[in-house]
Design a protein around this motif. Structure first.
Motif, PDB file in Angstrom:
ATOM      1  N   VAL A 227       4.713   8.263  -7.992  1.00 16.93           N
ATOM      2  CA  VAL A 227       5.716   7.292  -7.950  1.00 16.93           C
ATOM      3  C   VAL A 227       7.042   7.689  -7.313  1.00 16.93           C
ATOM      4  CG1 VAL A 227       7.248   6.162  -9.827  1.00 16.93           C
ATOM      5  CG2 VAL A 227       4.594   6.120 -10.126  1.00 16.93           C
ATOM      6  N   LYS A 228       7.531   8.987  -7.963  1.00 17.78           N
ATOM      7  CA  LYS A 228       8.838   9.480  -7.415  1.00 17.78           C
ATOM      8  C   LYS A 228       8.742   9.533  -5.768  1.00 17.78           C
ATOM      9  CE  LYS A 228      10.856  13.020  -9.036  1.00 17.78           C
ATOM     10  NZ  LYS A 228      11.080  14.327  -9.556  1.00 17.78           N
ATOM     11  N   GLU A 229       7.568   9.952  -5.114  1.00 19.55           N
ATOM     12  CA  GLU A 229       7.605  10.092  -3.708  1.00 19.55           C
ATOM     13  C   GLU A 229       7.883   8.706  -3.169  1.00 19.55           C
ATOM     14  OE1 GLU A 229       4.556  11.119   0.046  1.00 19.55           O
ATOM     15  OE2 GLU A 229       4.192  11.460  -1.853  1.00 19.55           O
ATOM     16  N   MET A 230       7.107   7.685  -3.490  1.00 16.20           N
ATOM     17  CA  MET A 230       7.211   6.195  -3.003  1.00 16.20           C
ATOM     18  C   MET A 230       8.427   5.662  -3.313  1.00 16.20           C
ATOM     19  SD  MET A 230       4.486   5.704  -1.307  1.00 16.20           S
ATOM     20  CE  MET A 230       4.823   3.940  -1.319  1.00 16.20           C
ATOM     21  N   GLY A 231       9.409   6.061  -4.492  1.00 14.65           N
ATOM     22  CA  GLY A 231      10.658   5.367  -4.758  1.00 14.65           C
ATOM     23  C   GLY A 231      10.538   4.452  -5.834  1.00 14.65           C
ATOM     24  N   TYR A 232       9.379   4.159  -6.695  1.00 14.01           N
ATOM     25  CA  TYR A 232       9.605   3.327  -7.820  1.00 14.01           C
ATOM     26  C   TYR A 232      10.435   3.961  -8.819  1.00 14.01           C
ATOM     27  CZ  TYR A 232       4.970   1.493  -5.681  1.00 14.01           C
ATOM     28  OH  TYR A 232       4.405   0.676  -4.849  1.00 14.01           O
ATOM     29  N   THR A 233      10.869   2.996  -9.743  1.00 16.55           N
ATOM     30  CA  THR A 233      11.788   3.405 -11.067  1.00 16.55           C
ATOM     31  C   THR A 233      10.910   3.587 -12.114  1.00 16.55           C
ATOM     32  OG1 THR A 233      12.462   1.120 -11.491  1.00 16.55           O
ATOM     33  CG2 THR A 233      13.551   2.782  -9.729  1.00 16.55           C
ATOM     34  N   HIS A 234       9.744   2.742 -12.282  1.00 21.68           N
ATOM     35  CA  HIS A 234       9.204   2.478 -13.581  1.00 21.68           C
ATOM     36  C   HIS A 234       7.614   2.442 -13.267  1.00 21.68           C
ATOM     37  CE1 HIS A 234      12.887   1.151 -14.789  1.00 21.68           C
ATOM     38  NE2 HIS A 234      12.709   1.044 -16.066  1.00 21.68           N
ATOM     39  N   VAL A 235       6.990   2.641 -14.359  1.00 18.84           N
ATOM     40  CA  VAL A 235       5.377   2.242 -14.074  1.00 18.84           C
ATOM     41  C   VAL A 235       5.034   1.441 -15.124  1.00 18.84           C
ATOM     42  CG1 VAL A 235       4.479   4.450 -13.169  1.00 18.84           C
ATOM     43  CG2 VAL A 235       4.625   4.099 -15.863  1.00 18.84           C
ATOM     44  N   GLU A 236       4.278   0.346 -15.077  1.00 17.72           N
ATOM     45  CA  GLU A 236       3.989  -0.782 -15.980  1.00 17.72           C
ATOM     46  C   GLU A 236       2.484  -0.495 -16.320  1.00 17.72           C
ATOM     47  OE1 GLU A 236       3.467  -5.316 -16.417  1.00 17.72           O
ATOM     48  OE2 GLU A 236       5.114  -4.631 -16.066  1.00 17.72           O
ATOM     49  N   LEU A 237       1.883  -0.123 -17.474  1.00 19.74           N
ATOM     50  CA  LEU A 237       0.590   0.436 -17.632  1.00 19.74           C
ATOM     51  C   LEU A 237      -0.108  -0.780 -18.471  1.00 19.74           C
ATOM     52  CD1 LEU A 237       1.350   3.814 -19.403  1.00 19.74           C
ATOM     53  CD2 LEU A 237       0.654   3.330 -17.038  1.00 19.74           C
ATOM     54  N   ASP A 523       0.702  -1.065  -1.838  1.00 20.97           N
ATOM     55  CA  ASP A 523       1.758  -0.608  -1.280  1.00 20.97           C
ATOM     56  C   ASP A 523       1.156   0.313   0.216  1.00 20.97           C
ATOM     57  OD1 ASP A 523       0.534   1.702  -2.540  1.00 20.97           O
ATOM     58  OD2 ASP A 523       2.156   2.146  -3.549  1.00 20.97           O
ATOM     59  N   PHE A 524      -0.233   0.471   0.133  1.00 24.34           N
ATOM     60  CA  PHE A 524      -0.802   0.954   1.405  1.00 24.34           C
ATOM     61  C   PHE A 524      -1.779   0.208   2.130  1.00 24.34           C
ATOM     62  CE2 PHE A 524      -3.443   3.142  -1.859  1.00 24.34           C
ATOM     63  CZ  PHE A 524      -4.668   2.765  -1.494  1.00 24.34           C
ATOM     64  N   TRP A 538      -8.369   5.549  -1.861  1.00 24.95           N
ATOM     65  CA  TRP A 538      -7.347   6.453  -1.406  1.00 24.95           C
ATOM     66  C   TRP A 538      -7.490   7.272   0.102  1.00 24.95           C
ATOM     67  CZ3 TRP A 538      -2.804   6.582  -3.350  1.00 24.95           C
ATOM     68  CH2 TRP A 538      -2.441   6.107  -4.839  1.00 24.95           C
ATOM     69  N   TYR A 539      -8.690   7.056   0.432  1.00 22.76           N
ATOM     70  CA  TYR A 539      -9.325   7.658   1.633  1.00 22.76           C
ATOM     71  C   TYR A 539      -8.661   6.785   2.897  1.00 22.76           C
ATOM     72  CZ  TYR A 539     -12.511   3.709   1.867  1.00 22.76           C
ATOM     73  OH  TYR A 539     -12.778   2.443   2.021  1.00 22.76           O
ATOM     74  N   LEU A 540      -8.247   5.770   2.548  1.00 24.79           N
ATOM     75  CA  LEU A 540      -7.888   4.786   3.619  1.00 24.79           C
ATOM     76  C   LEU A 540      -6.284   5.698   4.253  1.00 24.79           C
ATOM     77  CD1 LEU A 540      -8.019   1.108   2.196  1.00 24.79           C
ATOM     78  CD2 LEU A 540      -9.318   2.265   4.138  1.00 24.79           C
ATOM     79  N   LEU A 541      -5.817   6.224   3.446  1.00 22.52           N
ATOM     80  CA  LEU A 541      -4.411   6.928   4.015  1.00 22.52           C
ATOM     81  C   LEU A 541      -4.663   8.019   5.023  1.00 22.52           C
ATOM     82  CD1 LEU A 541      -2.435   7.484   0.562  1.00 22.52           C
ATOM     83  CD2 LEU A 541      -2.153   5.893   2.311  1.00 22.52           C
ATOM     84  N   GLY A 542      -6.095   8.135   5.321  1.00 22.37           N
ATOM     85  CA  GLY A 542      -6.470   8.972   6.508  1.00 22.37           C
ATOM     86  C   GLY A 542      -6.478   8.142   7.601  1.00 22.37           C
ATOM     87  N   GLU A 543      -6.158   6.970   7.485  1.00 23.60           N
ATOM     88  CA  GLU A 543      -6.462   5.979   8.717  1.00 23.60           C
ATOM     89  C   GLU A 543      -4.824   5.706   9.219  1.00 23.60           C
ATOM     90  OE1 GLU A 543      -8.816   2.851   7.947  1.00 23.60           O
ATOM     91  OE2 GLU A 543     -10.588   4.091   7.362  1.00 23.60           O
ATOM     92  N   GLY A 544      -4.634   5.585  10.390  1.00 20.93           N
ATOM     93  CA  GLY A 544      -3.178   5.375  10.740  1.00 20.93           C
ATOM     94  C   GLY A 544      -2.539   4.137  10.438  1.00 20.93           C
ATOM     95  N   ASP A 548       0.717   4.469   7.715  1.00 16.88           N
ATOM     96  CA  ASP A 548       2.006   3.664   8.442  1.00 16.88           C
ATOM     97  C   ASP A 548       2.397   2.446   7.446  1.00 16.88           C
ATOM     98  OD1 ASP A 548       4.079   3.176  10.591  1.00 16.88           O
ATOM     99  OD2 ASP A 548       2.899   1.250  10.584  1.00 16.88           O
ATOM    100  N   MET A 549       1.421   1.593   6.679  1.00 15.21           N
ATOM    101  CA  MET A 549       1.933   0.937   5.776  1.00 15.21           C
ATOM    102  C   MET A 549       2.527   1.490   4.398  1.00 15.21           C
ATOM    103  SD  MET A 549       1.563  -2.605   4.980  1.00 15.21           S
ATOM    104  CE  MET A 549       3.107  -2.692   4.214  1.00 15.21           C
ATOM    105  N   GLN A 550       2.055   2.446   4.102  1.00 15.95           N
ATOM    106  CA  GLN A 550       2.551   3.271   3.153  1.00 15.95           C
ATOM    107  C   GLN A 550       3.796   3.483   3.176  1.00 15.95           C
ATOM    108  OE1 GLN A 550       1.340   7.293   2.058  1.00 15.95           O
ATOM    109  NE2 GLN A 550       0.714   6.595   0.181  1.00 15.95           N
ATOM    110  N   GLN A 551       4.037   4.383   4.307  1.00 19.68           N
ATOM    111  CA  GLN A 551       5.524   4.883   4.785  1.00 19.68           C
ATOM    112  C   GLN A 551       6.486   3.835   4.896  1.00 19.68           C
ATOM    113  OE1 GLN A 551       6.381   8.321   4.831  1.00 19.68           O
ATOM    114  NE2 GLN A 551       4.065   8.272   4.091  1.00 19.68           N
ATOM    115  N   PHE A 552       6.034   2.528   5.322  1.00 20.16           N
ATOM    116  CA  PHE A 552       7.233   1.421   5.410  1.00 20.16           C
ATOM    117  C   PHE A 552       7.439   1.185   3.848  1.00 20.16           C
ATOM    118  CE2 PHE A 552       8.465  -2.931   5.732  1.00 20.16           C
ATOM    119  CZ  PHE A 552       9.180  -3.016   6.796  1.00 20.16           C
ATOM    120  N   THR A 553       6.365   0.886   3.156  1.00 21.04           N
ATOM    121  CA  THR A 553       6.566   0.562   1.856  1.00 21.04           C
ATOM    122  C   THR A 553       7.478   1.522   1.127  1.00 21.04           C
ATOM    123  OG1 THR A 553       4.364  -0.672   1.842  1.00 21.04           O
ATOM    124  CG2 THR A 553       5.718  -0.285  -0.250  1.00 21.04           C
ATOM    125  N   LYS A 554       7.411   2.786   1.377  1.00 20.92           N
ATOM    126  CA  LYS A 554       8.258   3.923   0.658  1.00 20.92           C
ATOM    127  C   LYS A 554       9.660   3.759   1.320  1.00 20.92           C
ATOM    128  CE  LYS A 554       8.421   8.951   0.938  1.00 20.92           C
ATOM    129  NZ  LYS A 554       7.861   9.792   1.373  1.00 20.92           N
TER     130      LYS A 554
END
Length: 683
Positions: A227-237, A523-524, A538-544, A548-554
């Motif tokens: 959450v910190k890395e991505m830049g969210y301020t809150h979690v909603e559970l 986000d990814f 989560w394995y999808l983050l091994g694909e470009g 890249d989508m995650q980094q843009f959302t970040k």
């Protein structure tokens, strides 16, 4: 009985068939600048017994800390240690406490009435923390019901259904600084980007168990880091209050005062909240005050009568969901719910509650056909007692815990959802989900780009009512289930176009006034619809593409948090201005988010077509430098542009932008332009 619950969401539950008591079966104000933070008071063992004042306040619906008395609490009586049990069952003939401490035998463990209002109490010296128990209730008809404790703070892991004696005292909180800062914070002028999470499926352990659940303590560091890395301020559970059926996602609650034991103990959950607070992350819980399931061990027909639900099925049941509706006419039921809202903030330090299904509470005809609902005394369809309950709940929460926000999941045009609950009109929520924006936005994004020019207003209409309430823009779990497709799956075009459209969608969302909420996996660019049964892909983050989508959302999230123009003026009409809202032929939109001090304003230019537009002219209000801070193709986009003379969009100055296909271009500029008017406005 503490048996298994195999019914699906909304399914019917059977009632206990036992007729005898001889032996039971074994069970395995918005001005918060001078507000002081409300501190939890840990009770001494001699403070848990019911008094005459307790029973009076409960009957009035104003015992806001009734959770310190009802339920099972370690106690000392006449120098002897044990546990005190208190339950409300006004129509019961007899009530017994059965559990591990008495071999689940009822004889000799009958509870005594302590008031004429149906409150019963029993001190059991043999009882200890960690033991299981239930209430054995004999109805007026002689039936025997085995009920979990409505006020229990811990329960067995499903499918077993007994309550567990626990002690919430003794946890060493370390979030004083967080509490103090949030108590004086102006929520409306602060950043809020929410990461909606279902803990059981965010990640799973490969530990050989069927569920693979992480403990609250185990998941806290991993979730906080992400959450910190991505830049969210809150979690909603989702789904924290105890519930029996995983497929309900926690929206059919049987244990309102117990964090679900799927992920650990109550103190494990305290650790979770405390950890996130120390990492600078707020915690919001989904809360369900609208309805509850019919499970035999739960609230439904608690003592053989309609205790918690309306007796008239035209008010007391949701036909679409197969659930019971809380009876807001009863003070004790409202007290149960209002104290529960306070309980989560008081005992677990949560930062807010998202009220589920508010529309179903407000409308007497919600989900009901003509002739199958009961009008109010004015012949209308508004539930007057539910409105009163909501106002009361929001008012007391605001007074006792000014740091805690309340958010309404409300999908209709009901007025005055947000605002001051004491002003006579408002229901008093801090925020409201903007479901209208969500619907129009997703309908637009799903369109083939050729047809977007014919639906241009779907992205502009929301600004007509953006300041009528304090909105949160939401892309929740509800939008990525039940064959609605994932966010990525909704996008048109081939693989490249789908990711480009999704980036464009998130950039537009971030620029639109209102706080933000995104569901995990969005986000990814998760391909699959969400399922509570398996972890995110989560394995999808091994694909470009996905990385890249995650980094843009970040980048979007960090831009949002770093620029006050993106959040400090969310509810100020001067904080947003269209440059051009009418360029439907090109399907482009340009607008500004303006900061309170005129510094670090942001200009958004968005191209919703697969056609690149070189030297695209955009009018600007100030002759200055415009610095690129977010782009969909930053390697090939000009990092800095200088305004030049040339009328465009009603302004005397303009800039020329090379807009990529499905292009995003966000520029920072300085200048107090709130009082600078275009000769013709863009929208």
């Amino acid at each position: 009985m503490a048996g298994k619950t195999g019914a699906k969401r909304g399914g019917k539950r059977g009632k206990s068939g036992n007729k005898a008591v001889a032996q039971s079966v074994s069970h395995k104000s918005r001005n918060t600048q001078h507000a002081e933070p409300f501190r939890v008071k840990e009770l001494r063992p001699d403070e848990v017994f019911m008094t005459e004042l307790d029973t009076y306040l409960f009957g009035q619906g104003t015992h806001y800390e009734i959770y310190n008395k009802m339920g099972a609490h370690p106690a000392v009586k006449d120098g002897v240690s044990g546990v005190n049990f208190v339950v409300w069952a006004p129509a019961a003939k007899e009530i017994y406490v059965v559990g591990d401490f008495n071999g689940w035998h009822a004889f000799g463990y009958d509870m005594k009435p302590v008031s004429s209002g149906g409150i019963y109490e029993l001190f059991i010296p043999e009882a200890r923390v960690g033991q299981l128990y239930k209430y054995l209730i004999v109805t007026q008809k002689g039936d025997v019901l085995y009920k979990a404790d409505p006020y229990a703070n811990e329960a067995q892991v499903r499918p077993d259904t007994a309550s567990r004696i626990t002690d919430l005292n003794g946890f060493e909180w370390s979030d004083d600084r967080w509490i103090e800062e949030k108590t004086v914070e102006d929520h409306y002028r602060s950043a809020m980007s929410i990461y909606e999470v279902h803990l059981g499926s965010w990640k799973k352990k490969d530990d050989g168990t069927e569920d693979g659940f992480y403990n609250y303590r185990e998941v806290a560091p991993e979730l906080a880091s992400y959450v910190k890395e991505m830049g969210y301020t809150h979690v909603e559970l989702m789904g924290i209050a105890e519930y029996p059926f995983d497929g309900s996602w926690g929206y059919q609650v049987t244990g309102y005062y117990a964090p679900t034991s799927r992920y650990g103990s109550p103190k494990d959950f305290m650790y979770f909240v405390d950890y996130l607070h120390n990492e600078g992350i707020g915690v919001i819980l989904d809360w369900v005050p609208a309805h509850f399931p019919k499970d035999a061990h739960g609230l439904a027909n608690f003592d053989g009568s309609c205790v918690y639900e309306y007796a008239d099925p035209r008010k007391g049941e949701h036909p679409d969901w197969g659930t019971k509706v809380f009876d807001y006419e009863k003070n004790e039921v409202c007290n149960f719910l209002i104290a529960n809202a306070l309980f989560w903030v008081d005992r677990f330090h949560v930062d807010g509650l998202r009220f589920d299904a508010v529309a179903s509470m407000l409308y007497l005809d919600y989900g009901r056909t003509e002739g199958n609902w009961v009008p109010n005394k004015y012949g209308k369809n508004g539930n007057l007692e539910a409105m009163s309950f909501i106002k009361h709940c929001n008012s007391i929460l605001r007074k006792r815990f000014p740091r805690a926000v309340t958010i309404a999941e409300e999908s209709t045009a009901w007025p005055h959802i947000t605002g001051n609950p004491d002003d006579g009109e408002s229901l008093g929520f801090t925020y409201k989900w903007n479901m209208g924006w969500m619907h129009d936005f997703l309908e637009y994004m799903k369109l083939d780009p050729y047809f977007r020019k014919f639906n241009h207003s779907k992205l502009t209409f929301s600004l007509m009512y953006a300041y009528s309430e304090k909105f949160v823009l939401v892309l929740s779990h509800d939008e990525v289930v039940h064959l609605k497709c994932s966010m990525l799956g909704k996008m048109p075009g081939d693989l490249t176009d789908k990711f480009a459209n999704l980036k464009l969608a998130y950039a537009y969302m971030m620029g639109h006034p209102g706080k933000k909420l995104m569901f995990m996996g969005q986000d990814f660019g998760q391909w699959n619809e969400w399922s509570e049964k398996k972890a995110l892909d989560w394995y999808l983050l091994g694909e470009g593409y996905h990385k890249d989508m995650q980094q843009f959302t970040k980048k979007c999230l960090h831009l949002y948090e770093e620029y006050p123009a993106m959040y400090a003026t969310d509810y100020d009409g001067d904080g947003f201005r269209w440059i051009n809202a009418n360029d439907k032929d090109n399907s482009t939109y340009s607008f500004m988010r303006l900061s309170p001090d005129g510094r670090k304003n942001l200009l958004f230019v968005l191209n919703f077509t697969p056609v690149a537009r070189d030297n695209f002219r955009v009018g600007v209000p100030v002759s200055c430098k415009y610095k690129l801070v977010l782009g969909s193709d930053e390697n090939n986009q000009a990092k800095e542009l200088i305004a030049q003379e040339g009328d465009c969009d009603g302004y005397e100055n303009s800039i020329l932008i090379d807009m990529p296909r499905y292009g995003v271009a966000v520029y920072e500029f300085d200048g107090d332009v709130r009082n600078v008017n275009a000769t013709k406005l863009g929208g």
